[in-house]
Design a protein around this motif. Structure first.
Motif, PDB file in Angstrom:
ATOM      1  N   GLY A   1      11.017  -2.667   9.248  1.00  0.00           N
ATOM      2  CA  GLY A   1      11.242  -3.988   8.702  1.00  0.00           C
ATOM      3  C   GLY A   1       9.960  -4.642   8.213  1.00  0.00           C
ATOM      4  N   GLN A   2      10.025  -5.946   8.085  1.00  0.00           N
ATOM      5  CA  GLN A   2       8.934  -6.716   7.487  1.00  0.00           C
ATOM      6  C   GLN A   2       8.741  -8.013   8.256  1.00  0.00           C
ATOM      7  OE1 GLN A   2       8.362  -7.250   2.968  1.00  0.00           O
ATOM      8  NE2 GLN A   2       9.376  -9.146   3.549  1.00  0.00           N
ATOM      9  N   ARG A   3       7.500  -8.291   8.620  1.00  0.00           N
ATOM     10  CA  ARG A   3       7.144  -9.505   9.356  1.00  0.00           C
ATOM     11  C   ARG A   3       6.416 -10.461   8.421  1.00  0.00           C
ATOM     12  NH1 ARG A   3       2.342 -11.449  11.975  1.00  0.00           N
ATOM     13  NH2 ARG A   3       2.697 -12.428  14.022  1.00  0.00           N
ATOM     14  N   LEU A   4       7.033 -11.616   8.168  1.00  0.00           N
ATOM     15  CA  LEU A   4       6.422 -12.652   7.330  1.00  0.00           C
ATOM     16  C   LEU A   4       6.050 -13.843   8.212  1.00  0.00           C
ATOM     17  CD1 LEU A   4       8.615 -12.896   4.101  1.00  0.00           C
ATOM     18  CD2 LEU A   4       6.240 -12.169   4.238  1.00  0.00           C
TER      19      LEU A   4
ATOM     20  N   CYS B   1       2.159 -10.673   5.296  1.00  0.00           N
ATOM     21  CA  CYS B   1       3.273  -9.732   5.431  1.00  0.00           C
ATOM     22  C   CYS B   1       2.756  -8.458   6.093  1.00  0.00           C
ATOM     23  CB  CYS B   1       3.871  -9.408   4.062  1.00  0.00           C
ATOM     24  SG  CYS B   1       5.156  -8.143   4.104  1.00  0.00           S
ATOM     25  N   SER B   2       3.436  -8.021   7.157  1.00  0.00           N
ATOM     26  CA  SER B   2       3.112  -6.762   7.815  1.00  0.00           C
ATOM     27  C   SER B   2       4.341  -5.863   7.781  1.00  0.00           C
ATOM     28  CB  SER B   2       2.682  -6.990   9.266  1.00  0.00           C
ATOM     29  OG  SER B   2       1.511  -7.768   9.344  1.00  0.00           O
ATOM     30  N   ALA B   3       4.157  -4.619   7.354  1.00  0.00           N
ATOM     31  CA  ALA B   3       5.235  -3.632   7.269  1.00  0.00           C
ATOM     32  C   ALA B   3       4.603  -2.244   7.273  1.00  0.00           C
ATOM     33  CB  ALA B   3       6.073  -3.845   6.005  1.00  0.00           C
ATOM     34  N   ASP B   4       5.434  -1.197   7.391  1.00  0.00           N
ATOM     35  CA  ASP B   4       4.942   0.187   7.297  1.00  0.00           C
ATOM     36  C   ASP B   4       3.767   0.438   8.236  1.00  0.00           C
ATOM     37  OD1 ASP B   4       6.841   0.686   5.269  1.00  0.00           O
ATOM     38  OD2 ASP B   4       5.490  -0.117   3.754  1.00  0.00           O
TER      39      ASP B   4
ATOM     40  N   TYR C   1      12.579  -7.053  12.328  1.00  0.00           N
ATOM     41  CA  TYR C   1      11.483  -6.083  12.338  1.00  0.00           C
ATOM     42  C   TYR C   1      11.220  -5.595  13.754  1.00  0.00           C
ATOM     43  CZ  TYR C   1       8.681 -10.237  13.588  1.00  0.00           C
ATOM     44  OH  TYR C   1       8.190 -11.365  14.190  1.00  0.00           O
TER      45      TYR C   1
ATOM     46  N   ASN D   1      -2.687  -5.584   6.606  1.00  0.00           N
ATOM     47  CA  ASN D   1      -1.504  -6.324   6.196  1.00  0.00           C
ATOM     48  C   ASN D   1      -1.649  -6.737   4.737  1.00  0.00           C
ATOM     49  OD1 ASN D   1      -3.312  -8.483   6.280  1.00  0.00           O
ATOM     50  ND2 ASN D   1      -2.445  -9.394   8.125  1.00  0.00           N
ATOM     51  N   GLN D   2      -0.642  -7.456   4.257  1.00  0.00           N
ATOM     52  CA  GLN D   2      -0.627  -7.931   2.874  1.00  0.00           C
ATOM     53  C   GLN D   2      -0.640  -9.455   2.871  1.00  0.00           C
ATOM     54  OE1 GLN D   2      -0.331  -5.703  -0.045  1.00  0.00           O
ATOM     55  NE2 GLN D   2      -0.979  -4.315   1.599  1.00  0.00           N
TER      56      GLN D   2
ATOM     57  N   SER E   1      10.090 -14.664   9.367  1.00  0.00           N
ATOM     58  CA  SER E   1      11.098 -13.632   9.596  1.00  0.00           C
ATOM     59  C   SER E   1      11.732 -13.815  10.973  1.00  0.00           C
ATOM     60  CB  SER E   1      10.472 -12.236   9.527  1.00  0.00           C
ATOM     61  OG  SER E   1       9.839 -12.004   8.298  1.00  0.00           O
TER      62      SER E   1
END
Length: 223
Positions: A164-167, A86-89, A124, A43-44, A119
């Motif tokens: 999508g994107q999970r914050l 942040c988790s995405a892709d 997402y 993740n980021q 989010s």
């Protein structure tokens, strides 16, 4: 005890938080994982300037600790600074246990883990926070502004985010009551005495439960 706290953040507070986040940037999150978890963390993690980060930390701390359920659930003694993840892709976080000791401004024993969802769940796909308990997997995907609090001893993971994107905002708490079963008993007693007060006012039964709650808190927080 796994406990959901609704409405830690309202829509206006989420909007202000998103504005603050927009003033920083996301970098690879592996650097904050323990050596045993780096291989499953994908993740980021948000980084901002000193002033922006301070604004974010103070706001999240205020929103969380002022919620009426927070103190009764956690008996917080120390807290780690918040992390924005942040988790995405297809990013996520495989099965892991949070480190028992973490070092922020001071050393914190992680008794309790806390995730605040930023989010909305419909924004997402995937991204469920999954607890492994007694051979069962319990998935959680909460509304924006809601938080989940759970013992840091729990094996858990975040499923890959496929769209999508999970914050989320994360923190860890050292409690005055280290034992999770003792915290749960105190919480149950607190809920019972509040229900008695609401239904019958201050009564002899209320006083007895309040005395027991206070004396158990006094005894267990000294150990």
């Amino acid at each position: 005890m796994i406990q959901i706290i609704n409405n830690v953040l309202n829509p206006e507070q989420i909007a202000l938080l998103m504005h603050t986040i927009s003033q920083g940037e996301f970098q690879c999150g592996k650097q904050t994982a323990g050596w045993h978890a780096q291989g499953v963390k994908n993740n980021q993690q948000w980084h901002g300037g000193e002033q922006v980060n301070e604004q974010l930390q103070q706001a999240l701390l205020l929103y969380l600790t002022q919620h009426p359920q927070f103190s009764a659930i956690t008996y917080a003694k120390k807290m780690m600074p918040f992390i924005i993840s942040c988790s995405a892709d297809n990013g996520g976080y495989g099965n892991h246990i949070d480190d028992a000791l973490m070092h922020g401004e001071q050393m914190v024993r992680t008794d309790i883990s806390c995730t605040i969802f930023i989010s909305e769940p419909e924004d997402y796909e995937g991204g469920e926070l999954v607890m492994s308990l007694g051979g069962a997997e319990l998935p959680y995907k909460l509304r924006a502004g809601d938080a989940i609090i759970y013992p840091s001893t729990t094996l858990h993971k975040v499923n890959p985010v496929t769209q999508g994107q999970r914050l989320v905002a994360l923190t860890w708490i050292e409690s005055f009551i280290a034992d999770s079963q003792q915290r749960e008993m105190l919480y149950d007693l607190d809920c019972a005495r509040k229900a008695i007060m609401q239904q019958n006012g201050k009564s002899h039964e209320f006083d007895l439960i309040t005395k027991t709650h206070a004396n158990l808190l006094r005894r267990w927080s000294a150990t």
